[in-house]
Design an enzyme around this catalytic site. Structure first.
Site, short mmCIF file in Angstrom:
data_model
loop_
_atom_site.label_atom_id
_atom_site.label_comp_id
_atom_site.label_asym_id
_atom_site.label_seq_id
_atom_site.Cartn_x
_atom_site.Cartn_y
_atom_site.Cartn_z
N HIS A 1 -3.34 0.06 -3.16
CA HIS A 1 -2.03 0.12 -3.80
C HIS A 1 -1.12 1.20 -3.20
O HIS A 1 0.08 1.26 -3.50
CB HIS A 1 -2.19 0.36 -5.31
CG HIS A 1 -1.11 -0.28 -6.13
ND1 HIS A 1 0.15 -0.56 -5.64
CD2 HIS A 1 -1.09 -0.69 -7.42
CE1 HIS A 1 0.89 -1.10 -6.58
NE2 HIS A 1 0.17 -1.20 -7.68
N ARG A 2 -1.65 2.03 -2.32
CA ARG A 2 -0.78 3.00 -1.63
C ARG A 2 0.03 2.30 -0.55
O ARG A 2 1.05 2.80 -0.10
CB ARG A 2 -1.61 4.11 -0.98
CG ARG A 2 -2.36 4.98 -1.96
CD ARG A 2 -3.34 5.87 -1.25
NE ARG A 2 -4.33 5.11 -0.48
CZ ARG A 2 -5.25 5.64 0.30
NH1 ARG A 2 -5.33 6.96 0.43
NH2 ARG A 2 -6.12 4.89 0.95
#
Ligand code: COA
Length: 455
Positions: free
Chosen positions: A428-429
């Site tokens: 999710h980064r």
């Protein structure tokens, strides 16, 4: 026999706070012999010869001055670089020549470097320049509270052994000075306690304590019935450590979707029938590998790695696949998939999986992956959360295809369709939910109508 003498330290007597050599020991040029310390600075006196120490002439606490004999050495045949004249004649220390000179560390806790000729007003010290050590610079320029007494060679040893903060080491020397033995004891104890914790707790307790978690439960399993204790295999230990790191370090999210592979499965079976008699069977995985690469081309962020604040976008397409072996999980990598056809990919999957099971997989056959697939299709399941194979940013998990009743508008009835569950885990980064949803949907489209691969 040669004499190892104290070089020019400016006509003063300075106490020895550490002796690094003993009789019979072998020393090389630049190895520290003794450490001197005045109230302003400490300094290692290095050897100017390579050889064996025959007689030690000093001890901790002795006060020494220029030309005093530290030890007698029988020189070895190795050619020495005699640096004594430089030590004596040149007192300015530069970063480049650091190793050839006695290394000096200021003990002055003020912000200013010492004045020239100021080891009891005699040795010229250029503190932060002479020792490229962050701790020392911090001590000198930030006037910090946690000052630790340690000679440059002790600090060097600490750095080499990975101690980032020497202040954590308890000094047992004069005035609580940290010695070489203190550093070794600290590292030994850290290693022992880590092994102890991992053996006893089945977990990494240092991580747990960093996260402020409660202790891992200690259970005497044998109290409740018969048990058998079995060591993890080498592969299990290696892959376990990687999986643990990846799970903890990467903010995983998993999107679940499905693909209608009714037509693809018909096609696959047809190909296998045409190829009947040949040794290699084309499995669904080969089609998945190829389809994933087409999706990676459409969504290049999935073919990247996060390095600091930058994304490294790869222009090559190497796909790893999880292979179950008797000794644990390994991930062989099929290289340059975009240049290969389905049959070639199927052949390679077969060869790599064989090698994985035989334990003959080479290291380079597991390197260079961009994206991984973990297929449990032959086994079952409906969804799962595959763990991303760092430094990749996404992984596709595949479960067993099943017959699903789908509403058919034309026929106004439900029809059975072979449906493949897809579980896409992503970092999710790097990737967001919308992008992941689109990737999965696109992959589903490709698998539902494989002609799209060629578009
Ligand atoms: N749905 C239904 N059937 C599937 C399927 C799926 N998603 N995927 C494979 N199959 C079928 C194959 O088509 C084949 O059937 P067939 O004999 O009727 O043609 C059968 O299952 C066996 O396939 P397999 O030999 O496993 O080949 P593969 O190409 O699918 O997989 C490996 C090869 C190396 C990936 C597999 O052997 C393996 O090791 N899987 C485990 C991966 C793993 O451990 N993942 C978990 C990581 S945590």
């Amino acid at each position: 026999m040669l004499e190892l003498k104290v070089p020019d330290i400016g006509g003063v007597e300075v106490p020895i706070i550490e002796v690094h050599i003993k009789e019979g020991a072998t020393v090389r040029v630049d190895d520290p012999l003794i450490t001197l310390e005045s109230d302003k600075a400490s300094m290692d006196i290095p050897s100017i010869y390579t050889g064996t120490i025959e007689k030690l002439m000093v001890k901790v606490g002795d006060k020494v001055s220029q030309n005093q004999v530290i030890a007698l050495i029988s020189q070895s045949q190795e050619k020495d670089i005699n640096v004594s004249s430089k030590v004596v004649n040149e007192k300015i220390i530069t970063q480049k020549e650091e190793l050839k000179y006695p290394v000096i560390e200021t003990l002055n806790s003020t912000n200013k470097p010492n004045k020239p000729n100021d080891l009891n007003n005699s040795i010229e010290v250029k503190p932060a320049i002479s020792v490229s050590n962050q701790n020392i610079e911090t001590v000198i320029f930030n006037n910090v509270q946690h000052f630790s007494h340690a000679s440059p060679s002790v600090r060097k040893l600490a750095r080499e052994l990975g101690i980032s903060n020497i202040a954590q080491v308890k000094g047992s020397g004069l005035k609580n000075r940290i010695t070489h033995d203190d550093i070794k004891a600290y590292v030994k104890q850290a290693l022992q306690s880590n092994i102890h914790q991992q053996t006893n707790n089945g977990s990494n307790n240092s991580l747990a304590s960093n996260l402020n978690l409660i202790e891992w439960p200690q259970v005497d399993f044998a109290k409740f019935g018969a048990i058998e204790q079995k060591a993890l295999s080498r592969i299990q230990k290696l892959s376990g450590a990687n999986l643990h790191r990846n799970w903890v370090m990467i903010p995983h999210v998993t999107n679940n979707d499905e693909a209608d592979i009714t037509e693809l499965e018909k096609f696959r079976k047809k190909l296998n029938n045409e190829d009947a008699g040949k040794t290699i069977k084309i499995t669904l995985l080969a089609f998945l590998v190829k389809a994933v690469v087409v999706a990676l081309k459409k969504f290049p962020t999935f073919n990247s790695s996060l390095v600091g604040d930058d994304l490294i976008l790869k222009k090559y397409f190497n796909i790893g696949f999880a292979a179950d072996t008797p000794n644990g999980l390994v991930v062989p990598v099929i290289k340059n998939v975009d240049n290969k056809g389905i049959i070639e990919i199927a052949n390679e999957i077969n060869d790599l999986a064989q090698a994985a099971r035989n334990g003959t997989l080479k290291v380079d056959q597991m390197q260079g992956g961009c994206f991984s697939i973990s297929s449990l299709g032959a086994i079952g399941g409906t969804t799962f959360t595959p763990i991303i194979n760092a430094p990749e940013v996404a992984i596709l998990g595949v479960c067993k295809a099943y017959q699903k009743a789908m509403w058919c508008e034309n026929k106004q009835q439900f029809v059975p369709r072979l449906t493949l569950p897809l579980s896409l885990s992503w970092d999710h980064r790097v990737i967001d939910g919308v992008m992941a949803g689109k990737f999965n949907a696109y992959l589903g489209q490709l698998l539902s109508d494989y002609r799209r691969i060629s578009l």
